[in-house]
Scaffold this active site. Sequence first.
Site, short mmCIF file in Angstrom:
data_model
loop_
_atom_site.label_atom_id
_atom_site.label_comp_id
_atom_site.label_asym_id
_atom_site.label_seq_id
_atom_site.Cartn_x
_atom_site.Cartn_y
_atom_site.Cartn_z
N CYS A 1 -1.09 -4.67 2.92
CA CYS A 1 -2.02 -5.03 2.61
C CYS A 1 -3.07 -5.01 3.71
O CYS A 1 -4.14 -5.51 3.52
CB CYS A 1 -3.16 -5.22 1.12
SG CYS A 1 -2.39 -5.35 -0.29
N ALA A 2 -2.38 -5.36 4.86
CA ALA A 2 -3.52 -5.53 6.39
C ALA A 2 -3.05 -4.45 7.08
O ALA A 2 -2.16 -4.97 8.18
CB ALA A 2 -2.37 -7.28 6.45
#
Lengths: 78, 381
Positions: B340-341
């Site tokens: 998620c980054a």
Amino acid sequence: MADGESAYSVILFHTNSAALRAEKILLREGFAIKLIPVPRQLSSDCGIALRFDRSRETRVGEVLEAAGVPIDSIHVLE
Amino acid sequence: MIYLDHAATSWPKPPKVIAAMTDFLERIGGNPGRAGHRLSIEAGRIIYKTREALAELFNAGDPLRVVFTSNATHAINLALHGLLKPGDHVITSGIEHNAVMRPLRFLEQNGVRVSVVPCDGEGIPDPQNFARAVEKSTRLIVIKHACNVTGTMLPVAEISAVARRAGAFLLVDAAQSAGAVPVDMRMMGIDLLAFAGHKGLQGPPGTGGLVIGERVRAEDMTPLTRGGTGSRSESEYQPEDLPDKFESGTLNGAGIAGLGAGVDFVLERGIEAIHAHETALAKMLAEGLGNIPGVRLYGSNDWKRRSAVVSFTSEKYQTSEIGFRLDEEFGILCRVGLHCAPAAHRTIGSFPRGTIRFAPGPQTTAGEIAAAVAAVARILK
């Protein structure tokens, strides 16, 4: 207790969390206190208030102020 | 089975966490702050105790400044949407999680100006570049404390000094560091701290919070949700008091009871001891994986600036294939991909394939680390 004198004072708080914080601090300091439902005659709030012997009112107020616990108001429980 | 995915969520939870949740549901169960009867008050006490434990852990001062949310993402959204208005300027770093970037990009489409300070290859931004990005209307700087991809820790205190000089607030995303690395709001100059309850703090999923530092007044922020708080019930307007202003609706009492027990676990074991244990394991991982031909490791070699997360890739196989084989053939559970980054992976050069991430926890043993290294060596042979 003389006639017409109340045995208890009651403190109302803006939030339940503040009442619980006050309870913890005062119990730690050895005060005899009790959390009670907010008396209807004092407020229409659905929360809890702190009840204690009226003779301790000044000292309780001082302890809560020193600890930075915000209070709404102090009442005599008739 | 070897569980090395503590950066996603800690597991297994300490037995006292499960006991506290069961106790809450079996014995207490009242709605805190919604009645004056004993079960409501007892539920309130347990929640208050958790606030107190968190305020102690983060050196936050007043426990009433701990606002419970359903996770760190919720807490970050509360702070960003609560503080930033059209025309405001916000500065962030180039390795942030989507929990920060997505609300910021949404706010940007609605009139908030966003500056992103780039990071070096290890994922560390230069505090000087935050100072250069400051404008008159800078209201907030938002950074993560520890990177969920590389473990790299950002220079929070230096960036806080920039925020103070600019008259801006500092919001720190402590999802990865809370409970795993010492976090001292006063010493580090953190104005708003967003934490997850279910990672290093050992609580259940569905818990988290925002700690509002003493420089931020309740009036400075608007709530995300409004509704019943059990307080000032005569009014149809949201109260301004903390924590009620930001806690409308019934709280996750059982979850918060579990979180309180998790924080007790962390305080009893000692945050320094947990950090030292996990760092020693992460070092073992990095050394062992680094000796395997074709493995590339990411993040800083300076373990004073690292949390216990080790990310790597291999020239030979896709990350997804290695992760699948670790699970299927060796019972080793980790997380692969972009975590998620995407910004973090762009910074360290692993976008779009991502990395394989090992994240040990307080109960992980040296034997499990050795087995994980041996398994990777077997797969890559």
